[in-house]
Design a protein around this motif. Sequence first.
Motif, mmCIF file in Angstrom:
data_model
loop_
_atom_site.group_PDB
_atom_site.id
_atom_site.type_symbol
_atom_site.label_atom_id
_atom_site.label_comp_id
_atom_site.label_asym_id
_atom_site.label_seq_id
_atom_site.Cartn_x
_atom_site.Cartn_y
_atom_site.Cartn_z
ATOM 1 N N ILE A 180 60.095 1.151 83.584
ATOM 2 C CA ILE A 180 61.476 1.593 83.412
ATOM 3 C C ILE A 180 62.321 0.867 84.443
ATOM 4 O O ILE A 180 62.204 1.107 85.642
ATOM 5 N N VAL A 181 63.163 -0.045 83.982
ATOM 6 C CA VAL A 181 63.979 -0.869 84.869
ATOM 7 C C VAL A 181 65.234 -0.120 85.311
ATOM 8 O O VAL A 181 65.625 -0.168 86.476
ATOM 9 N N GLU A 229 68.279 -5.727 77.070
ATOM 10 C CA GLU A 229 69.417 -5.056 77.696
ATOM 11 C C GLU A 229 69.117 -4.625 79.127
ATOM 12 O O GLU A 229 69.971 -4.063 79.817
ATOM 13 N N GLY A 230 67.901 -4.877 79.593
ATOM 14 C CA GLY A 230 67.547 -4.562 80.975
ATOM 15 C C GLY A 230 67.267 -3.091 81.221
ATOM 16 O O GLY A 230 67.321 -2.624 82.370
ATOM 17 N N ILE A 231 66.944 -2.342 80.158
ATOM 18 C CA ILE A 231 66.632 -0.918 80.325
ATOM 19 C C ILE A 231 65.158 -0.721 80.653
ATOM 20 O O ILE A 231 64.791 0.073 81.525
ATOM 21 N N ILE A 232 64.298 -1.464 79.966
ATOM 22 C CA ILE A 232 62.853 -1.364 80.183
ATOM 23 C C ILE A 232 62.262 -2.773 80.189
ATOM 24 O O ILE A 232 62.906 -3.747 79.788
ATOM 25 N N LEU A 291 60.143 -0.276 65.396
ATOM 26 C CA LEU A 291 59.818 0.076 66.780
ATOM 27 C C LEU A 291 59.821 -1.175 67.656
ATOM 28 O O LEU A 291 60.441 -1.186 68.737
ATOM 29 N N SER A 292 59.152 -2.230 67.209
ATOM 30 C CA SER A 292 59.073 -3.463 67.998
ATOM 31 C C SER A 292 60.457 -4.057 68.214
ATOM 32 O O SER A 292 60.779 -4.532 69.321
ATOM 33 N N ARG A 293 61.282 -4.025 67.184
ATOM 34 C CA ARG A 293 62.631 -4.583 67.286
ATOM 35 C C ARG A 293 63.465 -3.823 68.316
ATOM 36 O O ARG A 293 64.158 -4.429 69.147
ATOM 37 N N GLU A 294 63.355 -2.493 68.308
ATOM 38 C CA GLU A 294 64.146 -1.692 69.257
ATOM 39 C C GLU A 294 63.623 -1.847 70.676
ATOM 40 O O GLU A 294 64.406 -1.880 71.642
ATOM 41 N N LEU A 295 62.310 -1.953 70.846
ATOM 42 C CA LEU A 295 61.751 -2.187 72.177
ATOM 43 C C LEU A 295 62.253 -3.513 72.756
ATOM 44 O O LEU A 295 62.606 -3.591 73.942
ATOM 45 N N ILE A 296 62.284 -4.544 71.914
ATOM 46 C CA ILE A 296 62.784 -5.852 72.368
ATOM 47 C C ILE A 296 64.259 -5.754 72.747
ATOM 48 O O ILE A 296 64.697 -6.309 73.767
ATOM 49 N N ASN A 297 65.039 -5.031 71.948
ATOM 50 C CA ASN A 297 66.460 -4.854 72.259
ATOM 51 C C ASN A 297 66.646 -4.176 73.620
ATOM 52 O O ASN A 297 67.487 -4.581 74.433
ATOM 53 N N MET A 298 65.845 -3.115 73.862
ATOM 54 C CA MET A 298 65.950 -2.384 75.122
ATOM 55 C C MET A 298 65.506 -3.244 76.306
ATOM 56 O O MET A 298 66.030 -3.130 77.412
ATOM 57 N N LYS A 299 64.535 -4.126 76.062
ATOM 58 C CA LYS A 299 64.080 -5.044 77.111
ATOM 59 C C LYS A 299 65.168 -6.065 77.429
ATOM 60 O O LYS A 299 65.458 -6.336 78.609
#
Length: 228
Positions: free
Chosen positions: A218-219, A206-209, A196-204
């Motif tokens: 939510i960016v 990528e400028g999504i969140i 979960l933490s790894r995917e949240l960091i990836n999404m951050k």
Amino acid sequence: MYEKWVNQLIKVELFKNIDKNELNKILCCLQPTIKSYKKKDIITIEKRELIGIGIVLEGEVIVGKDTLAGDRVMIARLNKGELFGEVAAFTNDGWLATVIANTDCTILFFPPHQIVGVCRHSCDGHRKLIQNMLQIVAKKAFVLNKKVEMLSLKSIRKKISNYLLGQFARKKTLSFEIPLKRNELAEYLLVSRPSLSRELINMKEEGIIDFYRNSFKIVDIDRLKRCL
């Protein structure tokens, strides 16, 4: 015995459109019990005999289901004024979930057969109580259906996106705090905390969140929706 809690109970959804006088009559008629628990105490165990419909008066509880593999999946975290056991009251199968005290807490238990059954005194307030209970159960069924939809999603990103979009829909703002800690969110989404933490960091990245602890923003909502 109940005077201390009347002003709080009148705000509970179960007692909607019921005034204080009616509520006092209901309490005297149904004679609910009040119990206190320490943090980590087990309040109910799945499939054991139902002892009542619980209302959290103080503290916080965790509602969970046990899987065939022996894991426990968190269904909800309940705070003051929230109910549990209302769906089980309409069945004869006992508790449908395990409830554990997440903090020291106080719980009021209504006898289930008296809430869903016929009042021996034909109270007007009891009739309203049953109507409110049916509305609560209908809403709970809808929430559980959304939970099943979320768990059916295959990827962690889809689950995260579904959860955050649900929070956005409820709070009507792109920036919000979620009610779950990171380990609780992982349990709720049925994924491991590191994943979960790894995917949240990836999404951050990528400028999504964006996020800091329990605060999320939510960016790019369009990209977040496309993650589903």
